[in-house]
Motif scaffolding. Structure first.
Motif, PDB file in Angstrom:
ATOM      1  N   LYS A  97       0.832  -1.204   0.000  1.00 48.66           N
ATOM      2  CA  LYS A  97       0.000   0.000   0.000  1.00 48.66           C
ATOM      3  C   LYS A  97       0.863   1.250   0.000  1.00 48.66           C
ATOM      4  CE  LYS A  97      -4.073  -1.945   2.219  1.00 48.66           C
ATOM      5  NZ  LYS A  97      -4.915  -1.930   3.419  1.00 48.66           N
ATOM      6  N   GLU A  98       1.950   1.228   0.755  1.00 43.86           N
ATOM      7  CA  GLU A  98       2.840   2.384   0.786  1.00 43.86           C
ATOM      8  C   GLU A  98       3.484   2.595  -0.579  1.00 43.86           C
ATOM      9  OE1 GLU A  98       5.615   2.009   3.976  1.00 43.86           O
ATOM     10  OE2 GLU A  98       4.033   1.716   5.455  1.00 43.86           O
ATOM     11  N   ALA A  99       3.856   1.523  -1.235  1.00 42.08           N
ATOM     12  CA  ALA A  99       4.459   1.646  -2.562  1.00 42.08           C
ATOM     13  C   ALA A  99       3.446   2.205  -3.549  1.00 42.08           C
ATOM     14  CB  ALA A  99       4.979   0.294  -3.037  1.00 42.08           C
ATOM     15  N   ASP A 100       2.190   1.772  -3.425  1.00 42.08           N
ATOM     16  CA  ASP A 100       1.149   2.287  -4.308  1.00 42.08           C
ATOM     17  C   ASP A 100       0.949   3.781  -4.114  1.00 42.08           C
ATOM     18  OD1 ASP A 100       0.734  -0.197  -5.386  1.00 42.08           O
ATOM     19  OD2 ASP A 100      -1.031  -0.657  -4.155  1.00 42.08           O
ATOM     20  N   LYS A 101       1.015   4.226  -2.861  1.00 47.27           N
ATOM     21  CA  LYS A 101       0.850   5.650  -2.578  1.00 47.27           C
ATOM     22  C   LYS A 101       1.966   6.463  -3.216  1.00 47.27           C
ATOM     23  CE  LYS A 101      -1.503   5.130   1.860  1.00 47.27           C
ATOM     24  NZ  LYS A 101      -1.381   5.336   3.300  1.00 47.27           N
ATOM     25  N   GLY A 102       3.127   5.861  -3.371  1.00 46.38           N
ATOM     26  CA  GLY A 102       4.276   6.571  -3.902  1.00 46.38           C
ATOM     27  C   GLY A 102       4.309   6.659  -5.412  1.00 46.38           C
ATOM     28  N   SER A 103       3.392   6.002  -6.103  1.00 44.32           N
ATOM     29  CA  SER A 103       3.432   6.059  -7.559  1.00 44.32           C
ATOM     30  C   SER A 103       3.011   7.445  -8.022  1.00 44.32           C
ATOM     31  CB  SER A 103       2.544   4.984  -8.180  1.00 44.32           C
ATOM     32  OG  SER A 103       1.204   5.210  -7.863  1.00 44.32           O
ATOM     33  N   SER A 104       3.706   7.927  -9.020  1.00 47.85           N
ATOM     34  CA  SER A 104       3.450   9.286  -9.491  1.00 47.85           C
ATOM     35  C   SER A 104       2.309   9.297 -10.500  1.00 47.85           C
ATOM     36  CB  SER A 104       4.712   9.850 -10.136  1.00 47.85           C
ATOM     37  OG  SER A 104       4.980   9.157 -11.331  1.00 47.85           O
ATOM     38  N   PRO A 105       1.625  10.428 -10.614  1.00 41.44           N
ATOM     39  CA  PRO A 105       0.544  10.538 -11.605  1.00 41.44           C
ATOM     40  C   PRO A 105       1.041  10.300 -13.025  1.00 41.44           C
ATOM     41  CG  PRO A 105       0.427  12.350 -10.048  1.00 41.44           C
ATOM     42  CD  PRO A 105       1.704  11.603  -9.772  1.00 41.44           C
ATOM     43  N   SER A 106       2.263  10.740 -13.324  1.00 42.15           N
ATOM     44  CA  SER A 106       2.778  10.540 -14.683  1.00 42.15           C
ATOM     45  C   SER A 106       3.027   9.063 -14.959  1.00 42.15           C
ATOM     46  CB  SER A 106       4.054  11.345 -14.907  1.00 42.15           C
ATOM     47  OG  SER A 106       5.077  10.906 -14.045  1.00 42.15           O
TER      48      SER A 106
END
Length: 73
Positions: A11-20
């Motif tokens: 979940k933390e890794a998913d939060k870190g994904s950028s919009p681009s």
């Protein structure tokens, strides 16, 4: 210690994904979908040309020439 990531880490890794990056993944998915659709249409077209060729007693290559279609793709 387990080598698989915990649900919290995922979940933390998913939060870190950028919009681009998300947009890039969507673009790739859309492109793959469009290519799949194109190939399905091309396959259907080849089947129709094959059926016409049989009815006309011609080759598929001759049908391509007759209907001014590219031969190399």
């Amino acid at each position: 210690m387990s080598s698989t990531p915990s649900k919290n880490m995922t979940k933390e890794a998913d939060k870190g994904s950028s919009p681009s990056r998300d947009a890039s993944e969507r673009d790739k998915t859309e492109l793959m979908d469009m290519m799949h659709r194109y190939n399905d249409i091309k396959d259907a077209t080849q089947k129709v040309l094959g059926a016409l060729a049989v009815m006309e007693g011609a080759t598929v290559k001759e049908m391509h020439v007759r209907y001014n279609l590219p031969l190399d793709s």
